[in-house]
Motif scaffolding. Sequence first.
Motif, short mmCIF file in Angstrom:
data_model
loop_
_atom_site.label_atom_id
_atom_site.label_comp_id
_atom_site.label_asym_id
_atom_site.label_seq_id
_atom_site.Cartn_x
_atom_site.Cartn_y
_atom_site.Cartn_z
N VAL A 35 0.87 -1.20 -0.02
CA VAL A 35 0.09 -0.08 -0.01
C VAL A 35 1.04 1.24 -0.09
O VAL A 35 0.56 2.14 -0.79
N LEU A 36 1.82 1.14 0.97
CA LEU A 36 2.85 2.61 0.85
C LEU A 36 3.49 2.78 -0.64
O LEU A 36 3.34 3.86 -0.98
N ARG A 37 3.73 1.63 -1.22
CA ARG A 37 4.44 1.68 -2.45
C ARG A 37 3.69 2.04 -3.63
O ARG A 37 3.93 2.91 -4.51
N GLU A 38 2.77 1.23 -3.73
CA GLU A 38 2.06 1.00 -4.87
C GLU A 38 0.64 1.90 -5.01
O GLU A 38 0.40 2.43 -5.89
N LYS A 39 0.19 2.21 -3.63
CA LYS A 39 -1.15 2.98 -3.74
C LYS A 39 -0.90 4.34 -2.96
O LYS A 39 -1.57 5.18 -3.68
N LEU A 40 0.30 4.61 -2.47
CA LEU A 40 0.58 5.98 -1.77
C LEU A 40 1.94 6.63 -2.68
O LEU A 40 2.26 7.64 -2.08
N SER A 41 2.60 5.74 -3.21
CA SER A 41 3.91 6.36 -3.92
C SER A 41 4.85 6.76 -3.08
O SER A 41 5.63 7.44 -3.30
N LEU A 42 4.97 5.81 -1.81
CA LEU A 42 5.95 6.31 -0.85
C LEU A 42 6.90 5.10 -0.92
O LEU A 42 6.68 4.08 -0.41
N THR A 43 7.89 5.33 -1.63
CA THR A 43 8.89 4.09 -2.19
C THR A 43 10.26 3.95 -1.46
O THR A 43 10.95 3.14 -1.71
N GLY A 44 10.39 4.66 -0.19
CA GLY A 44 11.53 4.66 0.48
C GLY A 44 11.51 3.27 1.13
O GLY A 44 12.72 2.87 1.14
N ALA A 45 10.46 2.61 1.54
CA ALA A 45 10.40 1.29 2.23
C ALA A 45 10.64 0.44 0.88
O ALA A 45 9.92 0.34 0.23
N LYS A 46 11.70 -0.25 1.05
CA LYS A 46 11.83 -1.35 -0.02
C LYS A 46 11.58 -2.71 0.19
O LYS A 46 11.46 -3.30 1.14
N SER A 47 11.25 -3.25 -0.76
CA SER A 47 10.63 -4.73 -0.99
C SER A 47 11.91 -5.56 -0.96
O SER A 47 12.60 -5.46 -2.47
#
Length: 161
Positions: A35-47
């Motif tokens: 949700v953070l990366r894909e829905k909110l575009s907050l890409t700091g947390a990495k997969s």
Amino acid sequence: MRCFMQISGYSVIHLNVNGQEVSVMIKPSHTLLYVLREKLSLTGAKSGCNNGDCGACTVLIDDMPVKSCLMLAVEAVGHKITTIEGLENAAIQEAFVRNWGFQCGYCTSGFLMVCHALTKYNPHADDTIIEEWLQSNLCRCTGYEEIENAVKSIITNHIEV
């Protein structure tokens, strides 16, 4: 407080992310990382590993480090979420720069979140406590000494977090 409504297999939930209230439509199976990366575009947390081993996805939930790949987004409702994007001008960020606490950078945001919480909750941490906290994250470039030095620079200089 349950803050969501069901829409054909999706739920609209309300999250507090970096001090802002956001609404997002999710599937019940979506992780907080997704949700953070894909829905909110907050890409700091990495997969990284997607199973809680590497810590690249670490965020703060109510100011404590949590691996966002292991938490469902719906579990974050009613909690304060802080991502690396919300950690503005924290002393640990400057300490990482001064002590070269990064190499390739992939693990850096996760380590910053853990180290920020460590210096906040254990402002007089000894070497053993620091080592325990740093074990939650992996650096494939083996930059541990520099990361540890960054944390120690905050603790030994009694810098306000």
